[in-house]
Design a protein around this motif. Structure first.
Motif, PDB file in Angstrom:
ATOM      1  N   GLY A   1       0.824  -1.205   0.000  1.00  0.00           N
ATOM      2  CA  GLY A   1       0.000   0.000   0.000  1.00  0.00           C
ATOM      3  C   GLY A   1       0.855   1.250   0.000  1.00  0.00           C
ATOM      4  N   THR A   2       0.167   2.404   0.085  1.00  0.00           N
ATOM      5  CA  THR A   2       0.831   3.705   0.057  1.00  0.00           C
ATOM      6  C   THR A   2       0.432   4.511   1.281  1.00  0.00           C
ATOM      7  OG1 THR A   2       0.629   3.650  -2.340  1.00  0.00           O
ATOM      8  CG2 THR A   2       1.197   5.762  -1.352  1.00  0.00           C
ATOM      9  N   VAL A   3       1.406   5.186   1.889  1.00  0.00           N
ATOM     10  CA  VAL A   3       1.116   6.038   3.042  1.00  0.00           C
ATOM     11  C   VAL A   3       0.351   7.263   2.551  1.00  0.00           C
ATOM     12  CG1 VAL A   3       2.122   7.435   4.892  1.00  0.00           C
ATOM     13  CG2 VAL A   3       3.185   5.246   4.258  1.00  0.00           C
ATOM     14  N   ARG A   4      -0.825   7.534   3.115  1.00  0.00           N
ATOM     15  CA  ARG A   4      -1.614   8.705   2.751  1.00  0.00           C
ATOM     16  C   ARG A   4      -1.401   9.849   3.743  1.00  0.00           C
ATOM     17  NH1 ARG A   4      -5.895   8.092  -1.074  1.00  0.00           N
ATOM     18  NH2 ARG A   4      -4.898   6.810  -2.663  1.00  0.00           N
ATOM     19  N   TYR A   5      -1.313   9.507   5.032  1.00  0.00           N
ATOM     20  CA  TYR A   5      -1.019  10.491   6.072  1.00  0.00           C
ATOM     21  C   TYR A   5       0.162   9.946   6.861  1.00  0.00           C
ATOM     22  CZ  TYR A   5      -5.581  12.301   4.823  1.00  0.00           C
ATOM     23  OH  TYR A   5      -6.646  12.816   4.128  1.00  0.00           O
ATOM     24  N   GLU A   6       1.209  10.747   6.965  1.00  0.00           N
ATOM     25  CA  GLU A   6       2.485  10.326   7.540  1.00  0.00           C
ATOM     26  C   GLU A   6       2.310   9.390   8.736  1.00  0.00           C
ATOM     27  OE1 GLU A   6       6.579  12.556   8.739  1.00  0.00           O
ATOM     28  OE2 GLU A   6       4.749  13.367   9.618  1.00  0.00           O
ATOM     29  N   LEU A   7       3.123   8.338   8.742  1.00  0.00           N
ATOM     30  CA  LEU A   7       3.145   7.408   9.869  1.00  0.00           C
ATOM     31  C   LEU A   7       4.250   7.852  10.818  1.00  0.00           C
ATOM     32  CD1 LEU A   7       2.858   3.996   7.973  1.00  0.00           C
ATOM     33  CD2 LEU A   7       1.055   5.219   9.148  1.00  0.00           C
ATOM     34  N   ALA A   8       3.844   8.317  12.010  1.00  0.00           N
ATOM     35  CA  ALA A   8       4.836   8.812  12.949  1.00  0.00           C
ATOM     36  C   ALA A   8       4.547   8.333  14.371  1.00  0.00           C
ATOM     37  CB  ALA A   8       4.901  10.336  12.895  1.00  0.00           C
ATOM     38  N   PRO A   9       4.527   7.165  14.757  1.00  0.00           N
ATOM     39  CA  PRO A   9       4.474   5.944  13.965  1.00  0.00           C
ATOM     40  C   PRO A   9       3.046   5.583  13.527  1.00  0.00           C
ATOM     41  CG  PRO A   9       4.594   5.338  16.274  1.00  0.00           C
ATOM     42  CD  PRO A   9       4.641   6.849  16.193  1.00  0.00           C
TER      43      PRO A   9
ATOM     44  N   VAL B   1      -4.539   0.673   1.207  1.00  0.00           N
ATOM     45  CA  VAL B   1      -4.222  -0.716   0.868  1.00  0.00           C
ATOM     46  C   VAL B   1      -5.476  -1.391   0.341  1.00  0.00           C
ATOM     47  CG1 VAL B   1      -3.409  -2.940   1.750  1.00  0.00           C
ATOM     48  CG2 VAL B   1      -2.487  -0.839   2.701  1.00  0.00           C
ATOM     49  N   ALA B   2      -5.342  -2.114  -0.762  1.00  0.00           N
ATOM     50  CA  ALA B   2      -6.428  -2.912  -1.335  1.00  0.00           C
ATOM     51  C   ALA B   2      -7.678  -2.072  -1.577  1.00  0.00           C
ATOM     52  CB  ALA B   2      -6.733  -4.112  -0.451  1.00  0.00           C
ATOM     53  N   GLY B   3      -7.483  -0.838  -2.033  1.00  0.00           N
ATOM     54  CA  GLY B   3      -8.606   0.009  -2.388  1.00  0.00           C
ATOM     55  C   GLY B   3      -9.305   0.672  -1.217  1.00  0.00           C
ATOM     56  N   GLU B   4      -8.714   0.617  -0.033  1.00  0.00           N
ATOM     57  CA  GLU B   4      -9.332   1.193   1.159  1.00  0.00           C
ATOM     58  C   GLU B   4      -8.304   1.970   1.973  1.00  0.00           C
ATOM     59  OE1 GLU B   4     -10.687  -2.433   2.958  1.00  0.00           O
ATOM     60  OE2 GLU B   4     -12.686  -2.191   2.106  1.00  0.00           O
ATOM     61  N   LEU B   5      -8.801   2.944   2.712  1.00  0.00           N
ATOM     62  CA  LEU B   5      -7.967   3.736   3.613  1.00  0.00           C
ATOM     63  C   LEU B   5      -8.022   3.098   4.999  1.00  0.00           C
ATOM     64  CD1 LEU B   5      -6.278   6.292   3.417  1.00  0.00           C
ATOM     65  CD2 LEU B   5      -8.250   7.594   4.179  1.00  0.00           C
ATOM     66  N   TRP B   6      -6.851   2.782   5.564  1.00  0.00           N
ATOM     67  CA  TRP B   6      -6.756   2.083   6.841  1.00  0.00           C
ATOM     68  C   TRP B   6      -5.938   2.891   7.843  1.00  0.00           C
ATOM     69  CZ3 TRP B   6      -8.681  -2.827   7.994  1.00  0.00           C
ATOM     70  CH2 TRP B   6      -9.203  -3.544   6.916  1.00  0.00           C
TER      71      TRP B   6
END
Length: 183
Positions: free
Chosen positions: A119-127, A133-138
Protein backbone atom coordinates in the motif's frame (compact mmCIF):
# COMPACT_ATOMS: atom_id res chain seq x y z
CA UNK A 1 -3.03 -44.40 0.22
CA UNK A 2 -6.52 -45.20 1.48
CA UNK A 3 -8.62 -43.59 -1.21
CA UNK A 4 -7.42 -45.47 -4.30
CA UNK A 5 -7.10 -48.93 -2.69
CA UNK A 6 -10.32 -48.43 -0.75
CA UNK A 7 -12.31 -47.52 -3.85
CA UNK A 8 -10.91 -50.45 -5.84
CA UNK A 9 -11.44 -52.75 -2.85
CA UNK A 10 -15.10 -51.86 -2.41
CA UNK A 11 -15.87 -52.40 -6.08
CA UNK A 12 -13.90 -55.68 -6.12
CA UNK A 13 -15.65 -56.85 -2.94
CA UNK A 14 -19.10 -56.32 -4.41
CA UNK A 15 -18.07 -58.03 -7.65
CA UNK A 16 -16.67 -60.96 -5.66
CA UNK A 17 -19.94 -61.29 -3.75
CA UNK A 18 -21.74 -61.44 -7.09
CA UNK A 19 -19.22 -63.84 -8.64
CA UNK A 20 -19.38 -66.21 -5.66
CA UNK A 21 -23.19 -66.03 -5.89
CA UNK A 22 -23.51 -64.66 -2.36
CA UNK A 23 -25.45 -61.69 -3.75
CA UNK A 24 -28.09 -62.17 -6.41
CA UNK A 25 -27.70 -60.15 -9.62
CA UNK A 26 -30.25 -57.46 -8.71
CA UNK A 27 -28.82 -56.93 -5.23
CA UNK A 28 -25.24 -56.70 -6.51
CA UNK A 29 -26.34 -54.17 -9.14
CA UNK A 30 -28.19 -52.07 -6.55
CA UNK A 31 -25.21 -52.23 -4.18
CA UNK A 32 -22.87 -51.03 -6.94
CA UNK A 33 -25.27 -48.22 -7.87
CA UNK A 34 -25.46 -47.17 -4.20
CA UNK A 35 -21.67 -47.29 -4.01
CA UNK A 36 -21.50 -45.09 -7.12
CA UNK A 37 -23.75 -42.50 -5.45
CA UNK A 38 -21.63 -42.55 -2.28
CA UNK A 39 -18.40 -42.16 -4.28
CA UNK A 40 -19.80 -39.27 -6.33
CA UNK A 41 -20.88 -37.41 -3.19
CA UNK A 42 -17.57 -38.19 -1.47
CA UNK A 43 -15.67 -36.77 -4.48
CA UNK A 44 -17.08 -33.34 -3.66
CA UNK A 45 -16.08 -33.47 0.01
CA UNK A 46 -12.79 -35.42 -0.06
CA UNK A 47 -9.66 -34.25 -1.85
CA UNK A 48 -9.07 -37.38 -3.93
CA UNK A 49 -7.85 -35.81 -7.16
CA UNK A 50 -10.66 -37.45 -9.12
CA UNK A 51 -10.14 -41.04 -7.96
CA UNK A 52 -13.52 -41.25 -6.25
CA UNK A 53 -15.27 -39.81 -9.32
CA UNK A 54 -13.67 -42.40 -11.60
CA UNK A 55 -14.50 -45.14 -9.10
CA UNK A 56 -18.09 -43.91 -9.01
CA UNK A 57 -18.29 -44.04 -12.81
CA UNK A 58 -16.91 -47.60 -12.89
CA UNK A 59 -19.30 -48.63 -10.13
CA UNK A 60 -22.21 -47.00 -11.98
CA UNK A 61 -21.48 -48.87 -15.21
CA UNK A 62 -20.93 -52.22 -13.46
CA UNK A 63 -24.04 -51.74 -11.33
CA UNK A 64 -26.08 -50.95 -14.41
CA UNK A 65 -24.82 -54.12 -16.11
CA UNK A 66 -25.64 -56.30 -13.11
CA UNK A 67 -29.00 -54.71 -12.28
CA UNK A 68 -30.99 -57.03 -14.55
CA UNK A 69 -30.55 -60.68 -15.50
CA UNK A 70 -29.25 -61.16 -19.02
CA UNK A 71 -32.19 -63.47 -19.87
CA UNK A 72 -34.80 -60.93 -18.70
CA UNK A 73 -36.77 -58.97 -21.28
CA UNK A 74 -35.88 -55.72 -19.49
CA UNK A 75 -32.25 -54.59 -19.78
CA UNK A 76 -30.13 -51.45 -20.00
CA UNK A 77 -28.60 -50.35 -23.31
CA UNK A 78 -24.80 -50.68 -22.97
CA UNK A 79 -23.82 -47.59 -25.05
CA UNK A 80 -26.26 -45.46 -23.03
CA UNK A 81 -24.90 -46.84 -19.78
CA UNK A 82 -21.29 -46.16 -20.82
CA UNK A 83 -22.18 -42.62 -21.93
CA UNK A 84 -23.91 -41.84 -18.63
CA UNK A 85 -20.99 -43.35 -16.70
CA UNK A 86 -18.39 -41.30 -18.56
CA UNK A 87 -20.37 -38.06 -18.27
CA UNK A 88 -21.12 -38.58 -14.57
CA UNK A 89 -17.53 -39.58 -13.79
CA UNK A 90 -16.06 -36.65 -15.70
CA UNK A 91 -18.52 -34.19 -14.16
CA UNK A 92 -17.95 -35.26 -10.59
CA UNK A 93 -14.19 -35.47 -11.16
CA UNK A 94 -14.14 -31.88 -12.44
CA UNK A 95 -16.25 -30.73 -9.50
CA UNK A 96 -13.94 -32.57 -7.10
CA UNK A 97 -10.82 -31.03 -8.64
CA UNK A 98 -12.34 -27.54 -8.44
CA UNK A 99 -13.28 -28.05 -4.78
CA UNK A 100 -9.74 -29.31 -4.10
CA UNK A 101 -8.17 -26.26 -5.76
CA UNK A 102 -10.43 -23.87 -3.83
CA UNK A 103 -9.45 -25.51 -0.53
CA UNK A 104 -5.76 -24.99 -1.30
CA UNK A 105 -5.90 -21.38 -2.54
CA UNK A 106 -4.34 -18.53 -0.61
CA UNK A 107 -6.86 -16.63 1.52
CA UNK A 108 -7.94 -13.47 -0.26
CA UNK A 109 -10.29 -11.91 2.26
CA UNK A 110 -10.38 -11.00 5.91
CA UNK A 111 -7.39 -10.13 8.02
CA UNK A 112 -5.36 -13.08 6.69
CA UNK A 113 -5.79 -11.75 3.16
CA UNK A 114 -4.34 -8.36 4.10
CA UNK A 115 -0.93 -9.69 5.15
CA UNK A 116 1.74 -9.06 2.48
CA UNK A 117 -0.44 -6.54 0.62
CA UNK A 118 1.42 -3.47 -0.63
CA UNK A 119 0.00 0.00 0.00
CA UNK A 120 0.83 3.70 0.06
CA UNK A 121 1.12 6.04 3.04
CA UNK A 122 -1.61 8.71 2.75
CA UNK A 123 -1.02 10.49 6.07
CA UNK A 124 2.48 10.33 7.54
CA UNK A 125 3.14 7.41 9.87
CA UNK A 126 4.84 8.81 12.95
CA UNK A 127 4.47 5.94 13.96
CA UNK A 128 0.66 6.11 13.46
CA UNK A 129 -1.19 7.42 10.43
CA UNK A 130 -3.22 6.18 7.46
CA UNK A 131 -2.34 3.97 4.51
CA UNK A 132 -4.18 3.07 1.33
CA UNK A 133 -4.22 -0.72 0.87
CA UNK A 134 -6.43 -2.91 -1.33
CA UNK A 135 -8.61 0.01 -2.39
CA UNK A 136 -9.33 1.19 1.16
CA UNK A 137 -7.97 3.74 3.61
CA UNK A 138 -6.76 2.08 6.84
CA UNK A 139 -5.44 3.23 10.20
CA UNK A 140 -1.87 1.97 10.43
CA UNK A 141 1.26 1.99 12.54
CA UNK A 142 4.80 0.98 11.75
CA UNK A 143 6.07 -2.28 13.20
CA UNK A 144 9.26 -0.72 14.60
CA UNK A 145 8.02 2.75 15.64
CA UNK A 146 9.78 4.50 12.75
CA UNK A 147 8.39 7.42 10.76
CA UNK A 148 7.36 7.00 7.12
CA UNK A 149 6.55 10.02 4.94
CA UNK A 150 3.40 10.48 2.86
CA UNK A 151 3.68 8.60 -0.45
CA UNK A 152 6.03 5.89 0.86
CA UNK A 153 5.22 2.31 -0.12
CA UNK A 154 4.50 -0.07 2.75
CA UNK A 155 3.77 -3.76 3.11
CA UNK A 156 1.31 -5.13 5.66
CA UNK A 157 3.09 -7.27 8.26
CA UNK A 158 0.03 -8.09 10.39
CA UNK A 159 -3.46 -6.95 11.29
CA UNK A 160 -4.16 -5.78 14.85
CA UNK A 161 -7.93 -5.35 15.14
CA UNK A 162 -8.76 -2.58 12.66
CA UNK A 163 -5.18 -1.27 12.54
CA UNK A 164 -2.63 -2.47 10.02
CA UNK A 165 0.91 -3.01 11.25
CA UNK A 166 3.15 -2.08 8.33
CA UNK A 167 6.83 -1.83 7.42
CA UNK A 168 8.55 0.03 4.63
CA UNK A 169 8.34 -1.83 1.31
CA UNK A 170 11.78 -2.16 -0.22
CA UNK A 171 11.43 -2.78 -3.96
CA UNK A 172 13.87 -5.29 -5.38
CA UNK A 173 16.66 -3.63 -7.36
CA UNK A 174 16.56 -4.54 -11.01
CA UNK A 175 19.66 -6.30 -12.27
CA UNK A 176 21.16 -4.96 -15.51
CA UNK A 177 20.40 -7.00 -18.59
CA UNK A 178 23.34 -8.75 -20.32
CA UNK A 179 23.24 -6.53 -23.43
CA UNK A 180 23.29 -3.06 -21.82
CA UNK A 181 27.06 -2.59 -21.74
CA UNK A 182 27.69 -3.39 -18.05
CA UNK A 183 30.44 -5.92 -17.36
Amino acid sequence: GTIFPGTIGLIAFLLAMYGLQVLPTNTAGLALLALAAVLFVAEVFVSSGGILGVGGAVSLVLGGLLLFDREAALSIDLPLLLTVGVIAGAGFTLIGRKVYSVHHEHVRGGSEGMVDQVGTVRYELAPRGQVFVAGELWQARTDDGSTLPEGAEVIVAEVDGLTLVVREHVAAATAPSPGDGHS
